[in-house]
Design an enzyme around this catalytic site. Structure first.
Site, PDB file in Angstrom:
ATOM      1  N   HIS A  59      -0.041  11.513 -19.621  1.00 43.93           N
ATOM      2  CA  HIS A  59      -1.280  12.015 -19.170  1.00 43.93           C
ATOM      3  C   HIS A  59      -1.648  13.345 -19.479  1.00 43.93           C
ATOM      4  O   HIS A  59      -1.428  13.523 -19.221  1.00 43.93           O
ATOM      5  CB  HIS A  59      -1.900  11.026 -18.434  1.00 43.93           C
ATOM      6  CG  HIS A  59      -2.290   9.589 -18.173  1.00 43.93           C
ATOM      7  ND1 HIS A  59      -1.974   8.839 -19.066  1.00 43.93           N
ATOM      8  CD2 HIS A  59      -1.166   9.107 -17.203  1.00 43.93           C
ATOM      9  CE1 HIS A  59      -2.476   7.391 -18.878  1.00 43.93           C
ATOM     10  NE2 HIS A  59      -1.140   7.815 -17.596  1.00 43.93           N
ATOM     11  N   PRO A  60      -2.187  13.032 -20.730  1.00 47.65           N
ATOM     12  CA  PRO A  60      -3.069  15.138 -21.101  1.00 47.65           C
ATOM     13  C   PRO A  60      -4.369  14.647 -20.167  1.00 47.65           C
ATOM     14  O   PRO A  60      -4.634  13.845 -20.156  1.00 47.65           O
ATOM     15  CB  PRO A  60      -3.196  14.683 -22.925  1.00 47.65           C
ATOM     16  CG  PRO A  60      -3.669  13.366 -23.280  1.00 47.65           C
ATOM     17  CD  PRO A  60      -2.351  12.430 -21.856  1.00 47.65           C
ATOM     18  N   GLU A  76      -9.146   6.102 -25.842  1.00 49.15           N
ATOM     19  CA  GLU A  76      -9.992   5.801 -23.854  1.00 49.15           C
ATOM     20  C   GLU A  76     -10.767   7.346 -23.829  1.00 49.15           C
ATOM     21  O   GLU A  76     -11.989   7.255 -22.240  1.00 49.15           O
ATOM     22  CB  GLU A  76      -8.617   5.850 -23.023  1.00 49.15           C
ATOM     23  CG  GLU A  76      -8.232   4.474 -22.774  1.00 49.15           C
ATOM     24  CD  GLU A  76      -6.726   4.585 -22.985  1.00 49.15           C
ATOM     25  OE1 GLU A  76      -5.846   3.859 -22.996  1.00 49.15           O
ATOM     26  OE2 GLU A  76      -5.818   5.662 -21.898  1.00 49.15           O
ATOM     27  N   PHE A 107      -5.179  15.198 -13.584  1.00 52.52           N
ATOM     28  CA  PHE A 107      -6.292  14.874 -12.388  1.00 52.52           C
ATOM     29  C   PHE A 107      -6.042  12.921 -13.981  1.00 52.52           C
ATOM     30  O   PHE A 107      -6.522  13.228 -14.459  1.00 52.52           O
ATOM     31  CB  PHE A 107      -7.816  15.478 -12.852  1.00 52.52           C
ATOM     32  CG  PHE A 107      -8.436  14.575 -12.225  1.00 52.52           C
ATOM     33  CD1 PHE A 107      -8.501  13.866 -11.197  1.00 52.52           C
ATOM     34  CD2 PHE A 107      -9.546  14.154 -13.076  1.00 52.52           C
ATOM     35  CE1 PHE A 107      -9.522  13.191 -10.642  1.00 52.52           C
ATOM     36  CE2 PHE A 107      -9.995  13.130 -12.665  1.00 52.52           C
ATOM     37  CZ  PHE A 107     -10.831  12.920 -11.721  1.00 52.52           C
ATOM     38  N   ILE A 109      -7.636   9.744 -14.436  1.00 48.42           N
ATOM     39  CA  ILE A 109      -8.938   8.428 -14.549  1.00 48.42           C
ATOM     40  C   ILE A 109      -8.693   7.717 -15.204  1.00 48.42           C
ATOM     41  O   ILE A 109      -8.444   8.314 -16.650  1.00 48.42           O
ATOM     42  CB  ILE A 109     -10.281   9.641 -14.063  1.00 48.42           C
ATOM     43  CG1 ILE A 109     -11.260   8.394 -13.957  1.00 48.42           C
ATOM     44  CG2 ILE A 109     -10.577  10.283 -15.533  1.00 48.42           C
ATOM     45  CD1 ILE A 109     -12.937   9.062 -13.159  1.00 48.42           C
ATOM     46  N   ALA A 111     -10.874   6.485 -18.177  1.00 46.13           N
ATOM     47  CA  ALA A 111     -11.966   7.730 -18.407  1.00 46.13           C
ATOM     48  C   ALA A 111     -12.552   6.811 -19.577  1.00 46.13           C
ATOM     49  O   ALA A 111     -13.378   6.600 -19.997  1.00 46.13           O
ATOM     50  CB  ALA A 111     -11.063   8.779 -18.981  1.00 46.13           C
TER      51      ALA A 111
END
Length: 300
Positions: A59-60, A76, A107, A109, A111
């Protein structure tokens, strides 16, 4: 034609090679619900911590531009990017770096539909967690992302399959022309459709026959689909078109806090039941929203 499923397909949903391999081996699935339930079991019971970290690494960071970002990641993060002022985005980048230095991974989440201020607030809230607590929180967010992407993958596969069998299937579907559950959102304060509002449709899959208010955050709520309302206040399909909808309890949630940050409701969830005798009917569940009130009804 029956859609073909490969390990590469499922790697689009998660960077975990274990998850992708197991899902490809188990495919095809009866439906999206079956795939989601199977993925949840693999993710929480068969993928180890090393596999979780493998998935996280794909994930970026929110707002990152240093490496290529997939189209799904862009979609997203669209709400976050649309609500990112210069100072907010800079602060988010700085907190992302602090988070990664403390925990050793990006981190994470879900989004979709969340603005930059909300994401930054959640990052700060979770920053104080102990590493083991935060690892589990990140794994929960990854599962939410997997569910969203499985829905996109299924939609993509079904579109491809339908186009390949268009001549065979033409005229066969004499029932519905739209999904059995639909919605739209009207901003009654402005007298216009509410656009840019995230909507999620879930179904209760718990051991008990019906959900209770104490189980509103239970993993037994399984995602059917999510979408952002368009300029007419309507969503793209939240579930497949089928003549008979599965009876049971459904929950439609609206991310009203992002749409109206100064309003009274951070989100609105509507739980409703479809009985066996109603499975061929249509259920339109609209939301009429103002900053300090809302209403709904069963429409058609």
């Amino acid at each position: 034609m029956e859609p073909q499923w490969t390990e590469k397909d499922f790697l689009r949903c998660s960077g975990s090679t274990k998850l992708a391999r197991e899902m490809a081996a188990a495919a095809p699935f009866a439906d999206l619900d079956h795939a989601v339930q199977y993925a949840r079991d693999i993710w929480f019971n068969k993928v180890d911590v090393k596999g979780w970290l493998e998935a996280f690494a794909v994930h970026p960071e929110i707002g990152a531009t240093s490496k290529p970002i997939s189209q799904w990641s862009k979609e997203e993060q669209s709400a976050a990017m649309a609500t990112s002022g210069g100072s907010t985005m800079q602060e988010l980048i700085e907190w992302n770096a602090r988070y990664k230095e403390k925990f050793g991974f990006v981190f994470l989440i879900c989004a979709s539909g969340r603005g930059s201020p909300e994401i930054l607030s959640e990052l700060k809230r979770r920053f104080v967690n102990r590493p083991i607590v935060e690892l589990e929180a990140a794994a929960e967010e990854e599962m939410k992302i997997i569910e969203l992407r499985l829905k996109k993958l299924f939609d993509s596969k079904l579109r491809t399959s339908s186009s390949q069998t268009a001549q065979v299937s033409a005229g066969k579907h004499e029932g519905r022309t739209r999904p059995p559950i639909t919605t739209h959102v009207l901003d009654t304060a402005r007298g216009s459709p509410a656009s840019g509002l995230e909507v999620r449709l879930e179904m209760w899959k718990g051991a008990q026959s019906s959900p209770s208010i104490a189980e509103r955050d239970s993993r037994s709520w399984v995602l059917h689909g999510s979408s952002i309302t368009n300029s007419e206040g309507r969503t793209s399909p939240l579930m497949a078109i089928t003549d008979d909808v599965e009876p049971g309890f459904y929950r439609m949630s609206f991310n009203t806090g992002i749409y109206n940050p100064s309003g009274f409701f951070p989100y609105v969830s509507i739980v409703f039941e479809i009985r066996e005798s109603q499975k061929s009917e249509h259920f339109h569940v609209p939301l009429l929203l103002s900053p300090f009130s809302f209403s709904t009804y069963r429409g058609s």
